[in-house]
Design a protein around this motif. Structure first.
Motif, PDB file in Angstrom:
ATOM      1  N   LEU A  24     -53.561  15.815  30.963  1.00 56.47           N
ATOM      2  CA  LEU A  24     -52.229  16.270  30.542  1.00 56.47           C
ATOM      3  C   LEU A  24     -51.810  15.607  29.227  1.00 56.47           C
ATOM      4  O   LEU A  24     -51.316  16.261  28.311  1.00 56.47           O
ATOM      5  N   VAL A  25     -52.022  14.295  29.156  1.00 59.50           N
ATOM      6  CA  VAL A  25     -51.648  13.557  27.942  1.00 59.50           C
ATOM      7  C   VAL A  25     -52.449  14.066  26.747  1.00 59.50           C
ATOM      8  O   VAL A  25     -51.890  14.364  25.681  1.00 59.50           O
ATOM      9  N   GLU A  26     -53.753  14.159  26.920  1.00 61.71           N
ATOM     10  CA  GLU A  26     -54.611  14.599  25.823  1.00 61.71           C
ATOM     11  C   GLU A  26     -54.366  16.061  25.456  1.00 61.71           C
ATOM     12  O   GLU A  26     -54.636  16.473  24.328  1.00 61.71           O
ATOM     13  N   GLY A  27     -53.840  16.835  26.414  1.00 60.61           N
ATOM     14  CA  GLY A  27     -53.543  18.240  26.154  1.00 60.61           C
ATOM     15  C   GLY A  27     -52.192  18.468  25.499  1.00 60.61           C
ATOM     16  O   GLY A  27     -51.810  19.611  25.232  1.00 60.61           O
ATOM     17  N   GLY A  28     -51.450  17.378  25.250  1.00 57.64           N
ATOM     18  CA  GLY A  28     -50.177  17.497  24.555  1.00 57.64           C
ATOM     19  C   GLY A  28     -48.998  17.883  25.426  1.00 57.64           C
ATOM     20  O   GLY A  28     -47.948  18.287  24.927  1.00 57.64           O
ATOM     21  N   TYR A  29     -49.136  17.723  26.743  1.00 59.50           N
ATOM     22  CA  TYR A  29     -48.018  18.019  27.643  1.00 59.50           C
ATOM     23  C   TYR A  29     -47.024  16.862  27.605  1.00 59.50           C
ATOM     24  O   TYR A  29     -47.388  15.717  27.313  1.00 59.50           O
ATOM     25  N   ASN A  30     -45.779  17.149  27.932  1.00 54.89           N
ATOM     26  CA  ASN A  30     -44.693  16.186  27.779  1.00 54.89           C
ATOM     27  C   ASN A  30     -44.469  15.401  29.077  1.00 54.89           C
ATOM     28  O   ASN A  30     -43.723  15.834  29.958  1.00 54.89           O
ATOM     29  N   ILE A  31     -45.113  14.252  29.193  1.00 53.47           N
ATOM     30  CA  ILE A  31     -44.969  13.403  30.382  1.00 53.47           C
ATOM     31  C   ILE A  31     -43.805  12.437  30.145  1.00 53.47           C
ATOM     32  O   ILE A  31     -43.917  11.497  29.356  1.00 53.47           O
ATOM     33  N   VAL A  32     -42.690  12.676  30.830  1.00 58.69           N
ATOM     34  CA  VAL A  32     -41.490  11.865  30.600  1.00 58.69           C
ATOM     35  C   VAL A  32     -41.410  10.659  31.528  1.00 58.69           C
ATOM     36  O   VAL A  32     -40.582   9.777  31.334  1.00 58.69           O
ATOM     37  N   GLN A  50     -52.182  -6.863  40.797  1.00 56.99           N
ATOM     38  CA  GLN A  50     -53.091  -5.893  40.207  1.00 56.99           C
ATOM     39  C   GLN A  50     -52.390  -4.547  40.064  1.00 56.99           C
ATOM     40  O   GLN A  50     -52.004  -3.938  41.051  1.00 56.99           O
ATOM     41  N   PRO A  51     -52.189  -4.055  38.832  1.00 58.14           N
ATOM     42  CA  PRO A  51     -51.568  -2.738  38.658  1.00 58.14           C
ATOM     43  C   PRO A  51     -52.524  -1.627  39.087  1.00 58.14           C
ATOM     44  O   PRO A  51     -53.748  -1.785  39.009  1.00 58.14           O
ATOM     45  N   SER A  52     -51.972  -0.519  39.510  1.00 58.69           N
ATOM     46  CA  SER A  52     -52.803   0.613  39.924  1.00 58.69           C
ATOM     47  C   SER A  52     -53.527   1.195  38.716  1.00 58.69           C
ATOM     48  O   SER A  52     -53.091   1.024  37.565  1.00 58.69           O
ATOM     49  N   PRO A  53     -54.643   1.917  38.927  1.00 62.63           N
ATOM     50  CA  PRO A  53     -55.321   2.579  37.811  1.00 62.63           C
ATOM     51  C   PRO A  53     -54.402   3.521  37.032  1.00 62.63           C
ATOM     52  O   PRO A  53     -54.483   3.587  35.801  1.00 62.63           O
ATOM     53  N   VAL A  54     -53.516   4.221  37.736  1.00 66.02           N
ATOM     54  CA  VAL A  54     -52.589   5.123  37.058  1.00 66.02           C
ATOM     55  C   VAL A  54     -51.637   4.340  36.161  1.00 66.02           C
ATOM     56  O   VAL A  54     -51.366   4.729  35.019  1.00 66.02           O
ATOM     57  N   LYS A  55     -51.122   3.206  36.649  1.00 64.11           N
ATOM     58  CA  LYS A  55     -50.231   2.397  35.822  1.00 64.11           C
ATOM     59  C   LYS A  55     -50.966   1.880  34.587  1.00 64.11           C
ATOM     60  O   LYS A  55     -50.428   1.904  33.468  1.00 64.11           O
ATOM     61  N   GLN A  56     -52.199   1.416  34.780  1.00 64.76           N
ATOM     62  CA  GLN A  56     -52.958   0.883  33.649  1.00 64.76           C
ATOM     63  C   GLN A  56     -53.109   1.936  32.555  1.00 64.76           C
ATOM     64  O   GLN A  56     -52.919   1.645  31.370  1.00 64.76           O
ATOM     65  N   TYR A  57     -53.436   3.162  32.965  1.00 69.00           N
ATOM     66  CA  TYR A  57     -53.594   4.222  31.966  1.00 69.00           C
ATOM     67  C   TYR A  57     -52.241   4.574  31.333  1.00 69.00           C
ATOM     68  O   TYR A  57     -52.143   4.717  30.107  1.00 69.00           O
ATOM     69  N   ALA A  58     -51.201   4.709  32.161  1.00 69.04           N
ATOM     70  CA  ALA A  58     -49.880   5.085  31.652  1.00 69.04           C
ATOM     71  C   ALA A  58     -49.367   4.068  30.634  1.00 69.04           C
ATOM     72  O   ALA A  58     -48.837   4.429  29.577  1.00 69.04           O
ATOM     73  N   VAL A  59     -49.532   2.787  30.930  1.00 65.19           N
ATOM     74  CA  VAL A  59     -49.091   1.729  30.010  1.00 65.19           C
ATOM     75  C   VAL A  59     -49.873   1.803  28.695  1.00 65.19           C
ATOM     76  O   VAL A  59     -49.313   1.638  27.604  1.00 65.19           O
ATOM     77  N   GLN A  61     -50.879   4.316  27.264  1.00 63.77           N
ATOM     78  CA  GLN A  61     -50.407   5.468  26.497  1.00 63.77           C
ATOM     79  C   GLN A  61     -48.917   5.378  26.149  1.00 63.77           C
ATOM     80  O   GLN A  61     -48.349   6.319  25.584  1.00 63.77           O
ATOM     81  N   GLY A  62     -48.292   4.248  26.510  1.00 65.82           N
ATOM     82  CA  GLY A  62     -46.886   4.059  26.204  1.00 65.82           C
ATOM     83  C   GLY A  62     -45.948   4.938  27.025  1.00 65.82           C
ATOM     84  O   GLY A  62     -44.828   5.222  26.591  1.00 65.82           O
ATOM     85  N   LEU A  63     -46.381   5.334  28.212  1.00 66.23           N
ATOM     86  CA  LEU A  63     -45.550   6.183  29.061  1.00 66.23           C
ATOM     87  C   LEU A  63     -44.591   5.335  29.896  1.00 66.23           C
ATOM     88  O   LEU A  63     -44.907   4.199  30.264  1.00 66.23           O
ATOM     89  N   LYS A  64     -43.451   5.890  30.225  1.00 69.19           N
ATOM     90  CA  LYS A  64     -42.471   5.208  31.081  1.00 69.19           C
ATOM     91  C   LYS A  64     -43.012   5.173  32.512  1.00 69.19           C
ATOM     92  O   LYS A  64     -43.443   6.197  33.051  1.00 69.19           O
ATOM     93  N   VAL A  65     -42.994   3.993  33.131  1.00 65.18           N
ATOM     94  CA  VAL A  65     -43.547   3.820  34.473  1.00 65.18           C
ATOM     95  C   VAL A  65     -42.464   3.322  35.426  1.00 65.18           C
ATOM     96  O   VAL A  65     -41.744   2.364  35.111  1.00 65.18           O
TER      97      VAL A  65
END
Length: 323
Positions: A24-32, A50-59, A61-65
């Motif tokens: 989704l991120v690489e496809g340019g979708y708007n992850i708020v 230990q942060p989750s794999p999803v949190k690690q990736y989101a952080v 990419q500068g996404l709000k978690v």
């Protein structure tokens, strides 16, 4: 609406959920916003979080978690509402209360790793392999009150080879899941979604559930026959791993994890669980209709080994057995 204007909140925790978020991120979708489980205490005294794999990736990419302990918490619900999401996507997260899943105007859809209504529950990939299925798949569906019962948006069917273990199937479904999530979001954007109630989907055979797997779930039952044991092992390999206890004269029983086997069908008169080995090349265990030949295993406190490496240090006794 353009995909850059569609406000998406993504919910997930393990590695399986990272692939769809990444696409989704690489496809340019708007992850708020990204919702994931709180950091998990690790280490000897639980002092390392230990942060989750999803949190690690989101952080990265500068996404709000957001990491709520409880999904009904008023502060969390208010913060989630403030994100003003048009759509929520759930991949391998947890059961959502109605106040959460009903919030976006376009709804909340889930990616589930089975061909619903087959294998509702927490471990659908494991159970499909354990049960010896030759096919599984992935499903997107809109959430409603009862878990994994919402109307189906789309499905992709995937074969399971007799040699596949759960890791192989997991990787395949994870990649295809990313494709299906994007396809589903695009269909929602285009207004072309036509959902199907699960009870209207054709099913072959009885419906099976996919309950959470615990340590005791993974213990091998040597009475069930060679084929079912073979499927059981690959349905839990490499993690959490099928296990048994090894008994030898003069020593306490020790846990033995088994990762890979082959099927040897024949008649014999040995007690179930009896070990037959030349102490060099093979390590066979008796079942009701033949032997399970162990190819890869791990003794408690040791590393995983191929059978020839294991046998070099194994001291066999005449009455050795597993159960």
């Amino acid at each position: 609406m353009d995909k850059k204007d569609l406000r998406i909140v993504y919910m997930g925790t393990p590695e399986f959920a990272v692939e769809s978020l990444k696409r989704l991120v690489e496809g340019g979708y708007n992850i708020v916003g990204v919702i994931t489980m709180p950091d998990k205490p690790m280490g000897r005294h639980g002092s390392v979080l230990q942060p989750s794999p999803v949190k690690q990736y989101a952080v990265s990419q500068g996404l709000k978690v957001l990491q709520p302990e409880k999904l009904k918490n008023e502060e969390f619900v208010a913060e989630l509402r403030s994100l003003n999401a048009d759509l929520q996507i759930v991949v391998a997260f947890r059961m959502l209360p109605e106040v959460v899943w009903s919030m976006p105007r376009l709804g909340t859809f889930n990616l589930h790793a089975s061909l619903l209504p087959q294998y509702r529950g927490a471990a659908p990939i494991n159970w499909a392999v354990i049960n010896g299925d030759t096919e599984t798949g992935i499903t997107t569906f809109f959430l409603k009150h009862e878990i994994d019962t919402g109307e189906v948006i789309d499905q992709v069917r995937v074969p399971i080879a007799d040699t596949d273990n759960v890791e192989v199937v997991y990787e395949r479904l994870m990649r295809l899941g990313g494709d299906l999530v994007l396809k589903t979001v695009d269909a929602i954007l285009e207004g072309s979604v036509k959902t199907i109630p699960q009870e209207e989907l054709a099913q072959v055979g009885e419906l099976r559930s996919a309950p959470k797997i615990f340590k005791e779930t993974c213990r091998i039952d040597w009475t069930i026959g060679v084929k079912r044991i073979y499927d059981f092992v690959r349905g839990l390999s490499p993690y959490p791993a099928a296990w048994t206890e090894l008994y030898q004269e003069g020593t306490d029983p020790v846990m033995l994890k088994i990762f890979e086997t082959e099927k040897l069908f024949c008649e014999h008169s040995l007690a179930l669980g009896t070990i037959v080995t030349d102490c060099k090349t093979y390590f066979k265990i008796a079942s009701s209709d033949g032997y399970v030949n162990v190819l890869s295993l791990q003794l408690a406190g040791k590393k995983r080994m191929e059978i020839n490496d294991f046998l070099r240090g194994y001291r066999h006794t005449e009455k050795a057995y597993v159960k």
